[in-house]
Motif scaffolding. Structure first.
Motif, PDB file in Angstrom:
ATOM      1  N   HIS A 199       0.836  -1.208   0.000  1.00 23.90           N
ATOM      2  CA  HIS A 199       0.000   0.000   0.000  1.00 23.90           C
ATOM      3  C   HIS A 199       0.869   1.255   0.000  1.00 23.90           C
ATOM      4  O   HIS A 199       0.617   2.201  -0.768  1.00 23.90           O
ATOM      5  CB  HIS A 199      -0.918  -0.011   1.223  1.00 23.90           C
ATOM      6  CG  HIS A 199      -1.705   1.250   1.407  1.00 23.90           C
ATOM      7  ND1 HIS A 199      -2.808   1.562   0.634  1.00 23.90           N
ATOM      8  CD2 HIS A 199      -1.529   2.300   2.264  1.00 23.90           C
ATOM      9  CE1 HIS A 199      -3.287   2.740   1.010  1.00 23.90           C
ATOM     10  NE2 HIS A 199      -2.536   3.205   1.994  1.00 23.90           N
ATOM     11  N   PHE A 200       1.908   1.274   0.836  1.00 28.24           N
ATOM     12  CA  PHE A 200       2.810   2.427   0.882  1.00 28.24           C
ATOM     13  C   PHE A 200       3.455   2.674  -0.484  1.00 28.24           C
ATOM     14  O   PHE A 200       3.531   3.819  -0.953  1.00 28.24           O
ATOM     15  CB  PHE A 200       3.907   2.207   1.926  1.00 28.24           C
ATOM     16  CG  PHE A 200       3.427   2.234   3.352  1.00 28.24           C
ATOM     17  CD1 PHE A 200       2.224   2.823   3.689  1.00 28.24           C
ATOM     18  CD2 PHE A 200       4.194   1.665   4.364  1.00 28.24           C
ATOM     19  CE1 PHE A 200       1.785   2.854   5.010  1.00 28.24           C
ATOM     20  CE2 PHE A 200       3.768   1.694   5.679  1.00 28.24           C
ATOM     21  CZ  PHE A 200       2.558   2.284   6.001  1.00 28.24           C
ATOM     22  N   LEU A 201       3.945   1.601  -1.109  1.00 28.64           N
ATOM     23  CA  LEU A 201       4.604   1.743  -2.409  1.00 28.64           C
ATOM     24  C   LEU A 201       3.647   2.280  -3.463  1.00 28.64           C
ATOM     25  O   LEU A 201       4.005   3.152  -4.258  1.00 28.64           O
ATOM     26  CB  LEU A 201       5.174   0.397  -2.862  1.00 28.64           C
ATOM     27  CG  LEU A 201       6.474  -0.061  -2.203  1.00 28.64           C
ATOM     28  CD1 LEU A 201       6.848  -1.456  -2.695  1.00 28.64           C
ATOM     29  CD2 LEU A 201       7.612   0.912  -2.507  1.00 28.64           C
ATOM     30  N   ARG A 202       2.452   1.754  -3.482  1.00 26.92           N
ATOM     31  CA  ARG A 202       1.480   2.218  -4.474  1.00 26.92           C
ATOM     32  C   ARG A 202       1.150   3.693  -4.274  1.00 26.92           C
ATOM     33  O   ARG A 202       1.007   4.446  -5.243  1.00 26.92           O
ATOM     34  CB  ARG A 202       0.211   1.366  -4.392  1.00 26.92           C
ATOM     35  CG  ARG A 202       0.374  -0.016  -5.020  1.00 26.92           C
ATOM     36  CD  ARG A 202      -0.833  -0.891  -4.764  1.00 26.92           C
ATOM     37  NE  ARG A 202      -0.808  -2.099  -5.578  1.00 26.92           N
ATOM     38  CZ  ARG A 202      -1.615  -3.132  -5.395  1.00 26.92           C
ATOM     39  NH1 ARG A 202      -2.511  -3.107  -4.409  1.00 26.92           N
ATOM     40  NH2 ARG A 202      -1.534  -4.190  -6.181  1.00 26.92           N
ATOM     41  N   GLN A 203       1.039   4.109  -3.031  1.00 28.05           N
ATOM     42  CA  GLN A 203       0.752   5.515  -2.758  1.00 28.05           C
ATOM     43  C   GLN A 203       1.871   6.419  -3.269  1.00 28.05           C
ATOM     44  O   GLN A 203       1.626   7.528  -3.752  1.00 28.05           O
ATOM     45  CB  GLN A 203       0.552   5.729  -1.252  1.00 28.05           C
ATOM     46  CG  GLN A 203      -0.705   5.100  -0.685  1.00 28.05           C
ATOM     47  CD  GLN A 203      -1.974   5.720  -1.239  1.00 28.05           C
ATOM     48  OE1 GLN A 203      -2.071   6.931  -1.400  1.00 28.05           O
ATOM     49  NE2 GLN A 203      -2.957   4.886  -1.555  1.00 28.05           N
ATOM     50  N   LYS A 204       3.099   5.950  -3.188  1.00 29.46           N
ATOM     51  CA  LYS A 204       4.242   6.776  -3.571  1.00 29.46           C
ATOM     52  C   LYS A 204       4.578   6.694  -5.059  1.00 29.46           C
ATOM     53  O   LYS A 204       5.123   7.652  -5.623  1.00 29.46           O
ATOM     54  CB  LYS A 204       5.473   6.368  -2.757  1.00 29.46           C
ATOM     55  CG  LYS A 204       5.363   6.699  -1.274  1.00 29.46           C
ATOM     56  CD  LYS A 204       6.634   6.317  -0.526  1.00 29.46           C
ATOM     57  CE  LYS A 204       6.551   6.723   0.939  1.00 29.46           C
ATOM     58  NZ  LYS A 204       7.800   6.421   1.686  1.00 29.46           N
ATOM     59  N   LEU A 205       4.263   5.558  -5.698  1.00 25.33           N
ATOM     60  CA  LEU A 205       4.772   5.325  -7.045  1.00 25.33           C
ATOM     61  C   LEU A 205       3.716   5.315  -8.141  1.00 25.33           C
ATOM     62  O   LEU A 205       4.008   5.705  -9.276  1.00 25.33           O
ATOM     63  CB  LEU A 205       5.526   3.985  -7.093  1.00 25.33           C
ATOM     64  CG  LEU A 205       6.718   3.824  -6.162  1.00 25.33           C
ATOM     65  CD1 LEU A 205       7.313   2.426  -6.322  1.00 25.33           C
ATOM     66  CD2 LEU A 205       7.778   4.878  -6.442  1.00 25.33           C
ATOM     67  N   GLU A 206       2.540   4.835  -7.844  1.00 24.36           N
ATOM     68  CA  GLU A 206       1.559   4.627  -8.906  1.00 24.36           C
ATOM     69  C   GLU A 206       0.931   5.949  -9.365  1.00 24.36           C
ATOM     70  O   GLU A 206       0.664   6.829  -8.543  1.00 24.36           O
ATOM     71  CB  GLU A 206       0.445   3.696  -8.417  1.00 24.36           C
ATOM     72  CG  GLU A 206       0.898   2.283  -8.109  1.00 24.36           C
ATOM     73  CD  GLU A 206       1.116   1.452  -9.360  1.00 24.36           C
ATOM     74  OE1 GLU A 206       0.857   1.957 -10.473  1.00 24.36           O
ATOM     75  OE2 GLU A 206       1.549   0.291  -9.216  1.00 24.36           O
ATOM     76  N   PRO A 207       0.674   6.095 -10.669  1.00 27.41           N
ATOM     77  CA  PRO A 207      -0.068   7.273 -11.141  1.00 27.41           C
ATOM     78  C   PRO A 207      -1.435   7.372 -10.476  1.00 27.41           C
ATOM     79  O   PRO A 207      -1.885   8.457 -10.121  1.00 27.41           O
ATOM     80  CB  PRO A 207      -0.196   7.023 -12.650  1.00 27.41           C
ATOM     81  CG  PRO A 207       0.925   6.093 -12.982  1.00 27.41           C
ATOM     82  CD  PRO A 207       1.104   5.224 -11.775  1.00 27.41           C
ATOM     83  N   ASP A 208      -2.093   6.216 -10.304  1.00 22.03           N
ATOM     84  CA  ASP A 208      -3.370   6.148  -9.592  1.00 22.03           C
ATOM     85  C   ASP A 208      -3.309   4.940  -8.659  1.00 22.03           C
ATOM     86  O   ASP A 208      -3.468   3.803  -9.106  1.00 22.03           O
ATOM     87  CB  ASP A 208      -4.531   6.004 -10.573  1.00 22.03           C
ATOM     88  CG  ASP A 208      -5.884   5.939  -9.865  1.00 22.03           C
ATOM     89  OD1 ASP A 208      -5.912   5.993  -8.614  1.00 22.03           O
ATOM     90  OD2 ASP A 208      -6.910   5.818 -10.565  1.00 22.03           O
ATOM     91  N   PRO A 209      -3.068   5.157  -7.368  1.00 19.75           N
ATOM     92  CA  PRO A 209      -2.924   4.029  -6.439  1.00 19.75           C
ATOM     93  C   PRO A 209      -4.132   3.101  -6.398  1.00 19.75           C
ATOM     94  O   PRO A 209      -3.997   1.923  -6.058  1.00 19.75           O
ATOM     95  CB  PRO A 209      -2.719   4.722  -5.084  1.00 19.75           C
ATOM     96  CG  PRO A 209      -2.184   6.072  -5.427  1.00 19.75           C
ATOM     97  CD  PRO A 209      -2.852   6.457  -6.711  1.00 19.75           C
ATOM     98  N   LYS A 210      -5.315   3.610  -6.751  1.00 17.20           N
ATOM     99  CA  LYS A 210      -6.512   2.777  -6.730  1.00 17.20           C
ATOM    100  C   LYS A 210      -6.598   1.868  -7.959  1.00 17.20           C
ATOM    101  O   LYS A 210      -7.377   0.910  -7.961  1.00 17.20           O
ATOM    102  CB  LYS A 210      -7.758   3.658  -6.645  1.00 17.20           C
ATOM    103  CG  LYS A 210      -7.864   4.440  -5.337  1.00 17.20           C
ATOM    104  CD  LYS A 210      -9.136   5.267  -5.293  1.00 17.20           C
ATOM    105  CE  LYS A 210      -9.247   6.032  -3.982  1.00 17.20           C
ATOM    106  NZ  LYS A 210     -10.483   6.865  -3.926  1.00 17.20           N
ATOM    107  N   ALA A 211      -5.818   2.183  -8.987  1.00 17.06           N
ATOM    108  CA  ALA A 211      -5.768   1.352 -10.194  1.00 17.06           C
ATOM    109  C   ALA A 211      -4.299   1.115 -10.534  1.00 17.06           C
ATOM    110  O   ALA A 211      -3.775   1.663 -11.505  1.00 17.06           O
ATOM    111  CB  ALA A 211      -6.499   2.033 -11.347  1.00 17.06           C
ATOM    112  N   PRO A 212      -3.604   0.314  -9.728  1.00 24.06           N
ATOM    113  CA  PRO A 212      -2.149   0.161  -9.885  1.00 24.06           C
ATOM    114  C   PRO A 212      -1.751  -0.451 -11.220  1.00 24.06           C
ATOM    115  O   PRO A 212      -2.377  -1.393 -11.701  1.00 24.06           O
ATOM    116  CB  PRO A 212      -1.762  -0.748  -8.718  1.00 24.06           C
ATOM    117  CG  PRO A 212      -3.024  -1.451  -8.344  1.00 24.06           C
ATOM    118  CD  PRO A 212      -4.134  -0.502  -8.628  1.00 24.06           C
TER     119      PRO A 212
END
Length: 232
Positions: A199-212
């Motif tokens: 979850h932490f990584l997705r928040q920091k890296l993904e353009p849209d954390p809800k749609a990784p």
């Protein structure tokens, strides 16, 4: 940087080609000694990972032929890492006498093998970039491109370790329990820590954390870094 992988087992070739390619190396994989020597003349690899027990010409003979060819042609010495099930002292000594630079016994750890590769290729440009995410495996710098500008991303040590493990196995699903053991050094069944750091990584890296896009998940299977189209 070009790496030649020589092993008669296609599973080993595939196991090595993925992480090496993900780390930014240009990988050629062949299945026997004759093909290896032909690839050396054709491509001039910067490093060779060489199996010992192969049908026909074994790895020791390949290495001897390589050293003779380099000496005759006036070419620089190509680092050779033997990768073999023969972990006895006599075989290791034979390997070094044949001209090896390193000797790794099977089964082996991919991160440990990559560390040995980097040691033999200290100036290798181990940098991977796409249009949005940049990961430099040498400096451990991570950046994302937002509004046309590369912005550094600060990761905690466990966040980076988790990202690196997923990235070096890009396209391969890894279970939560395996990530818990490999990254967090825990052998219990409580995988909430893995989910938390994903979850932490997705928040920091993904353009849209809800749609990784980069860190993908599959229920009852685990996580993976997206399959790579290319590595540069």
């Amino acid at each position: 940087m070009r790496i030649l992988v020589v092993d008669d087992d296609p599973r080993i070739r595939e196991t090595l080609a993925g992480p090496l390619g993900a780390a930014g190396y240009d990988v050629t994989a062949v299945g026997d000694g004759a093909a290896a020597l032909a690839a050396v003349e054709r491509e001039r690899p910067d490093l060779i990972i060489l199996d010992v027990a192969m049908p026909g010409m074994d790895g020791f003979a390949v290495c001897r032929e390589l050293r003779a060819y380099e000496e005759l042609s006036g070419l620089p010495r190509t680092p050779v890492i033997f990768l073999t099930v023969r972990d006895d002292f006599a075989s290791e000594e034979t390997g070094f006498q044949a001209g090896a630079d390193d000797y790794v016994a099977k089964p082996f750890s991919i991160p440990a093998l990559l560390a040995r590769v980097r040691l033999r290729l200290p100036n290798a440009p181990v940098r991977v970039i796409d249009d949005y995410l940049r990961l430099d495996l040498t400096t451990r710098d991570v950046a994302v491109r937002r509004d046309g500008v590369w912005q550094p991303v600060r990761l905690q040590p466990l966040e980076y370790a988790l990202l690196e493990r997923l990235y070096l196995n890009a396209g391969i699903w890894i279970s939560r329990s395996d990530l818990l053991e490999q990254v967090f050094d825990r052998d219990d069944e409580d995988t909430k820590a893995v989910e938390k750091y994903i979850h932490f990584l997705r928040q920091k890296l993904e353009p849209d954390p809800k749609a990784p896009v980069y860190i993908q998940s599959m229920r009852s299977v685990g996580y993976r870094f997206k399959p790579l189209d290319r590595a540069v």
